[in-house]
Enzyme design. Sequence first.
Site, PDB file in Angstrom:
ATOM      1  N   TYR A  57       0.842  -1.194   0.000  1.00  0.00           N
ATOM      2  CA  TYR A  57       0.000   0.000   0.000  1.00  0.00           C
ATOM      3  C   TYR A  57       0.881   1.250   0.000  1.00  0.00           C
ATOM      4  O   TYR A  57       1.467   1.616   1.020  1.00  0.00           O
ATOM      5  CB  TYR A  57      -0.930   0.028   1.207  1.00  0.00           C
ATOM      6  CG  TYR A  57      -1.948  -1.094   1.242  1.00  0.00           C
ATOM      7  CD1 TYR A  57      -2.239  -1.855   0.118  1.00  0.00           C
ATOM      8  CD2 TYR A  57      -2.637  -1.397   2.417  1.00  0.00           C
ATOM      9  CE1 TYR A  57      -3.175  -2.880   0.158  1.00  0.00           C
ATOM     10  CE2 TYR A  57      -3.581  -2.418   2.462  1.00  0.00           C
ATOM     11  CZ  TYR A  57      -3.831  -3.158   1.333  1.00  0.00           C
ATOM     12  OH  TYR A  57      -4.757  -4.180   1.374  1.00  0.00           O
ATOM     13  N   HIS A 125      -0.708 -12.253   1.402  1.00  0.00           N
ATOM     14  CA  HIS A 125      -1.651 -11.402   0.671  1.00  0.00           C
ATOM     15  C   HIS A 125      -2.310 -12.138  -0.483  1.00  0.00           C
ATOM     16  O   HIS A 125      -3.516 -12.033  -0.687  1.00  0.00           O
ATOM     17  CB  HIS A 125      -0.895 -10.171   0.153  1.00  0.00           C
ATOM     18  CG  HIS A 125      -1.772  -8.987  -0.055  1.00  0.00           C
ATOM     19  ND1 HIS A 125      -1.270  -7.703  -0.071  1.00  0.00           N
ATOM     20  CD2 HIS A 125      -3.101  -8.855  -0.257  1.00  0.00           C
ATOM     21  CE1 HIS A 125      -2.259  -6.836  -0.275  1.00  0.00           C
ATOM     22  NE2 HIS A 125      -3.366  -7.519  -0.396  1.00  0.00           N
ATOM     23  N   SER A 204     -13.085  -4.352   1.461  1.00  0.00           N
ATOM     24  CA  SER A 204     -14.018  -3.676   0.546  1.00  0.00           C
ATOM     25  C   SER A 204     -15.464  -3.914   0.973  1.00  0.00           C
ATOM     26  O   SER A 204     -16.312  -4.299   0.173  1.00  0.00           O
ATOM     27  CB  SER A 204     -13.812  -4.142  -0.898  1.00  0.00           C
ATOM     28  OG  SER A 204     -12.576  -3.709  -1.401  1.00  0.00           O
ATOM     29  N   GLY A 209     -16.839   1.411  -2.657  1.00  0.00           N
ATOM     30  CA  GLY A 209     -17.368   2.774  -2.695  1.00  0.00           C
ATOM     31  C   GLY A 209     -18.804   2.863  -3.155  1.00  0.00           C
ATOM     32  O   GLY A 209     -19.457   3.902  -2.958  1.00  0.00           O
TER      33      GLY A 209
END
Length: 327
Positions: A57, A125, A204, A209
């Site tokens: 990140y 990950h 998420s 979003g």
Amino acid sequence: MRSHTLGRNGPTVSALGFGAMTLAPRVYADVSEQEATEALLAAVEAGVTLIDTADIYGAGYSESLIGRVLRDRRDEVVVATKFGGNADERGRLRPGLGRPEYVRTALEASLGRLQSDHVDLYYLHRLDPTTPIEETMGALAELVQEGKVRHVGLSEVSPATLRRACAVHPVAALQTEYSLFNRAPEKEVLPACEELGVGFVAYSPLGRGLLGGALRDRSDLGAGDWRRGNPRFQEGNIERNLALTDAVAALAAENDLSVAQLALAWLVHRGTVPIPGTRRAANVRANAAAAGVELDEATLLRLEALVPPEAVAGEQGDEGYLSRIDR
């Protein structure tokens, strides 16, 4: 803030965590260091104890920020970070990132950026298709024995891989995308976690979003926003998906909640730990409040009926490819 224990013997964390990918300017170009710092501190002050990041990140920026800001509050938080998610210029996962020698190198680099002598929850990950999961888990088990890692996690792996991993060393948590807009884990992954005693962390959780409340059409995405290339945000799909959001928003309003709070409360009710990310401190506080929301069965049934999986337009996108490499 409610608490939740990840897995049978994992860490006890807040029922809702904080995803720190949004704090990296290399990921979201318009986030400032002051904004990121204020958001991170707002999470801790709201009772959020699970702070989730990764070494990719912002090329380590997110880890470094957490190290600087929370160095003197290290005992108040459970820091989770990840390794092995690096991709090449074409978005393909780099091979060899699950090899034992790389695991140790990656951890030492993360510890330096985090200014800590241990990671509370260390995730692989993405599965390395060139390395058996047993070898990666063996390396992680050694780091646990040395005290540099407290608990082990996996991200985006199949139930079969999860079972193989658990046969080597306990897995405290599996992290996978899960939201009202992505209910795929309900088919096989969540039952496997229940069977194996593995906690589930939902990344998420606001549909990238779509359930955040601020996105109204494609023009709201900045020119450099990575979602412009995601199938769910393409013209034709985004309009259909935002219509679903509007239906959820109407139900949320009946319960004096924002659409984001209702979506997060649903995930908490499902027994998962969502980790929403945001750069705005006000949103952090609003999200944290969702952990205390009580939803009755009738509301839950109505909510799930409003967003049936088949109604979501567009494929999951990039993460879908990465999550299928061990199928």
